[in-house]
Write an enzyme that holds these catalytic residues in place. Structure first.
Site, short mmCIF file in Angstrom:
data_model
loop_
_atom_site.label_atom_id
_atom_site.label_comp_id
_atom_site.label_asym_id
_atom_site.label_seq_id
_atom_site.Cartn_x
_atom_site.Cartn_y
_atom_site.Cartn_z
N GLU A 164 -12.40 7.72 12.28
CA GLU A 164 -11.41 8.19 11.45
C GLU A 164 -11.97 9.69 11.06
O GLU A 164 -12.81 9.93 10.45
CB GLU A 164 -11.69 7.48 9.95
CG GLU A 164 -10.59 7.99 8.87
CD GLU A 164 -10.70 7.31 7.65
OE1 GLU A 164 -11.66 6.57 7.36
OE2 GLU A 164 -9.87 7.81 6.63
N GLU A 261 -4.21 3.47 1.18
CA GLU A 261 -5.52 4.13 0.80
C GLU A 261 -5.46 5.13 -0.65
O GLU A 261 -4.68 6.25 -0.15
CB GLU A 261 -6.25 4.74 1.69
CG GLU A 261 -7.71 5.05 1.21
CD GLU A 261 -8.69 5.44 2.23
OE1 GLU A 261 -9.33 4.87 3.01
OE2 GLU A 261 -8.43 6.88 2.75
MN MN Z 1 -9.23 7.19 4.99
#
Ligand code: MN
Length: 311
Positions: A164, A261
């Protein structure tokens, strides 16, 4: 190298056409038995398919076996995430620091395997921190060497390793999808076929020409998304180009998972708050937040034709 970017799930047949996930940090600050139950029961009630569970390192966390039981009880799947820190950085030439990072990555893979999760993602290639200088060829090479070893162990556990990328204030190594795809290409040249690309819209919004460009640059390597607003608050209340993102996902045939998120100091621990700079309280009730997020994502899926009524 032909790479399969699909993440294996225990309940694959029961998942939504585009599986929807939620980060456990939206619900709780730790993985104690009570927290885990609250997060998983809430996620199931809000209509999510999976929960992203931070690799637990603390005393008092629910055991892997207990986590599996709760996942079974709630009918949910799981993925695992972690972010290395300055004391466990692999983007370094310091052997002891790198060894701690490698251990954390291997522990996360072991935890994922133990709970039947097929994905470990996050900031797995460097510390999540504001570096005070650029990465060097030597620190980058060390990160590649560690990840090659970790990926080999992950492969035996049927676990995919997600990278990520994050914004410049949280890593100096991977800040764009193109950089991340190139980095994964170097892992592939070493024979790694289970390293995949993870886009977080909050980070991409800072660094990319557009969210759509990020999706196209990620290409076939894209395995997982964090849907996070420009200010980390409720989806749809910031400045992100959600329509452009979902159009690009539809154009490229991406089928998820999409994981919500959003972090609030009302929920997360003080340590997490300080790590990510979540200084302002943009929401307080995870039930409200997750319900509105699930509805928002479904609207976007429908509007983009990524989710059609016959799905
Ligand atoms: Mn994230």
């Amino acid at each position: 190298m032909v790479v399969d970017s699909r993440i294996p799930f225990r309940r694959a047949a029961a998942l939504s056409p585009v599986p929807l996930g939620v980060h456990a940090g939206v619900w709780v600050k730790d993985w104690s038995p009570a927290s885990a139950r609250f997060a998983l029961e809430g996620s199931a009630a809000a209509g999510f398919d999976l929960v992203e569970i931070p690799a637990p390192a603390q005393e008092g966390s629910l055991s892997p076996a207990g986590t599996v039981t709760l996942l079974d009880d709630t009918g949910l799947d799981a993925v695992v995430s972690l972010a290395l820190d300055p004391a466990s950085d692999i983007n370094t030439t310091d052997a002891a620091t790198s060894a701690r990072g490698e251990r954390r990555l291997l522990d996360a893979v072991e935890f994922a395997h133990a709970i039947g999760a097929g994905y470990v993602g996050g900031v797995t290639y460097s510390a999540m921190t504001k570096y005070d200088r650029p990465a060097t060829a030597a620190t980058r090479a060390n990160a590649l060497a560690v990840l090659e070893r970790v990926a080999t162990v992950a492969r035996d556990a049927d676990v995919r390793l997600g990278l990520e990328y994050v914004n410049r204030y949280e890593s100096n190594l991977l800040n764009t999808a193109a950089q991340t795809a190139e980095f994964i290409g170097e892992l592939q040249a070493r024979g790694v076929d289970n390293a995949l690309l993870h886009i977080d819209t909050y980070h991409a919004n800072t660094e990319e020409l557009s969210l759509a460009d990020a999706v196209h640059d990620a290409g076939d390597l894209l395995a997982y998304l964090h849907l996070s607003e420009s200010h980390r608050g409720a989806l749809g209340t910031g400045s992100l180009d959600w329509a452009g993102l979902f159009r690009a996902l539809a154009d490229t045939g991406f089928r998820g998972p999409l994981t919500v998120e959003s972090f609030s100091p009302a929920v997360i621990s003080a340590a997490t708050r300080d790590e990510i700079g979540a200084w302002r309280t943009l929401w307080s009730d995870p039930v409200d937040l997750t319900r509105s997020a699930a509805a928002f994502v479904r609207e976007q899926l429908t509007a983009s034709a990524l989710l059609t009524p016959i799905d």
